[in-house]
Design an enzyme around this catalytic site. Structure first.
Site, PDB file in Angstrom:
ATOM      1  N   ASP A 120      73.283 -14.697  20.851  1.00 37.17           N
ATOM      2  CA  ASP A 120      72.507 -15.326  21.218  1.00 37.17           C
ATOM      3  C   ASP A 120      71.062 -14.837  21.413  1.00 37.17           C
ATOM      4  OD1 ASP A 120      72.998 -12.627  22.970  1.00 37.17           O
ATOM      5  OD2 ASP A 120      73.916 -13.691  24.811  1.00 37.17           O
TER       6      ASP A 120
ATOM      7  N   ASP B 118      73.224  -8.123  21.383  1.00 32.75           N
ATOM      8  CA  ASP B 118      73.432  -9.383  22.477  1.00 32.75           C
ATOM      9  C   ASP B 118      71.672  -9.239  22.835  1.00 32.75           C
ATOM     10  OD1 ASP B 118      75.740 -10.834  24.581  1.00 32.75           O
ATOM     11  OD2 ASP B 118      73.676 -10.935  25.635  1.00 32.75           O
TER      12      ASP B 118
ATOM     13  N   HIS C 107      71.169 -10.044  25.955  1.00 31.57           N
ATOM     14  CA  HIS C 107      70.860  -9.077  26.818  1.00 31.57           C
ATOM     15  C   HIS C 107      70.950  -8.217  26.688  1.00 31.57           C
ATOM     16  CE1 HIS C 107      71.485 -13.765  27.900  1.00 31.57           C
ATOM     17  NE2 HIS C 107      70.039 -13.685  28.770  1.00 31.57           N
TER      18      HIS C 107
ATOM     19  N   HIS D  27      78.900  -6.507  30.309  1.00 31.17           N
ATOM     20  CA  HIS D  27      78.047  -6.540  31.616  1.00 31.17           C
ATOM     21  C   HIS D  27      78.969  -6.208  32.803  1.00 31.17           C
ATOM     22  CE1 HIS D  27      73.984  -9.088  30.501  1.00 31.17           C
ATOM     23  NE2 HIS D  27      74.969 -10.021  29.867  1.00 31.17           N
TER      24      HIS D  27
END
Length: 342
Positions: free
Chosen positions: A283, A194, A196, A159
């Site tokens: 995740d 991931d 996200h 991120h």
């Protein structure tokens, strides 16, 4: 497979994380590193300590202004009257509006910290720099002839933008690894699995065609980071067509994930990179605390097996995957699936 790990991350334990207006301890906790390390050791993987690769690899990705901020922010914050133990932003510049880079540290925090999930503590800079060394060391091992290496990075990185921390991340380890691989390969691909969207990675390579970026993730209509990760985002300028987002519906299970992965892998084959970086988030698991997608533990083995069949020199960089009894088994399944198919 060699596992690159440094215990220099342990002092980084963020206590300030705002979720729906409530303060809590961050989900990105030191215990994650221990669980992942134990799982890798139990499988018999060789654990290797990274060398200090100096400031060059992180400086190749992040701006000098941002790196100075990260290195000095905590000590300067402590000099502010009434300041909290950790640096936390409370104001941000408005997108699309002209603004001046602030002299005030409070303003700089708002400029360089994208959300309230990346507080900076006494040991954050130290942990982040060693996490980047872990990624760089894994990339160097691959350049030196290893078929694959696993960088057990903490804090994670995907991120983080060139000049902004975001979502538990400070230095973009996957981008740093990819840029290091670019020292020998004309083209490198990053595949982010991931849950996200890898928004920082996308932003770093948005106008570049020498690094293909692909992200499979929960649809940003319901899943953070919300503002990026949509299918129409394809890059700009020379980078147009070198960014691919594959957003997935809430609750997507193994078969749906593998179907999207097939599109990603076909794109990578067409791009013909010399090496691959996998942003290995765990995740997307059905029992991860975020519970956005529904990938099974066995599913991670299948996913990494398909990735291994690309036959590319590969750096696996740890991203998300949060504390649960399934975290270690998920990593074991992923590494096992990759090695079985490689």
């Amino acid at each position: 497979m060699k596992v690159i790990y440094s215990d220099q991350h342990t002092g980084h334990d963020p206590q300030q994380f705002i979720v729906r207006g409530r303060m809590k301890r961050s989900n990105e906790q030191p215990e994650r590193g221990t669980l992942l390390l134990n799982a890798a050791r139990a499988q018999g993987h060789e654990v290797v300590a990274p060398a200090d690769h100096g400031p060059g690899p992180r400086a190749a990705i992040h701006t000098p202004q941002y790196l100075r901020f990260l290195e000095t922010a905590w000590e300067r914050w402590q000099q502010l009257e009434g300041a909290s133990e950790e640096v936390m932003p409370n104001v941000h510049p408005f997108p699309g509006q002209p603004f001046t880079y602030p002299d005030s540290l409070v303003g700089q925090a708002g400029y360089h910290m994208g959300d309230m999930a990346c507080s900076i503590g006494r040991h954050t800079w130290h942990a982040a720099t060693w996490s980047a060394h872990v990624a760089t060391h894994a990339a160097q091992l691959v350049l030196d002839g290893e078929r694959a290496a696993y960088a057990l990075c903490r804090p994670p990185g995907h991120h983080a933008y060139a000049d902004r921390a975001n979502g538990f991340t400070y230095l973009n380890n996957a981008a740093i690894a990819a840029q290091h691989l670019r020292g020998r390969h004309d083209r490198v691909a990053i595949l982010d699995i991931d849950v996200h969207h890898g928004n920082g990675t996308q932003g770093i390579f948005w106008r570049r065609r020498d690094v293909l970026t692909i992200s499979l993730h929960g649809d940003p209509h319901f899943c953070t980071p919300f503002f990026t990760g949509h299918a129409h985002e394809m890059g700009e300028g020379e980078g147009l067509g070198y960014n691919l987002n594959l957003p997935l519906a809430r609750g997507t299970q193994d078969e749906g994930f593998l179907a999207a992965l097939a599109t990603a892998l076909a794109t990578i084959r067409a791009y013909a990179p010399g090496a691959l970086v996998v942003a290995l988030g765990l995740d997307a698991h059905e029992h991860d605390p975020y519970q956005m997608l529904g990938v099974s533990t066995a599913g991670f083995g299948r996913i990494l097996g398909e990735i291994a069949r690309l036959g590319l020199p590969t750096v696996l960089v740890q991203e998300g995957g949060y504390l649960s009894e399934d975290l270690g088994p998920n990593l074991a399944s992923a590494l096992g699936g990759f090695e079985k198919a490689a």
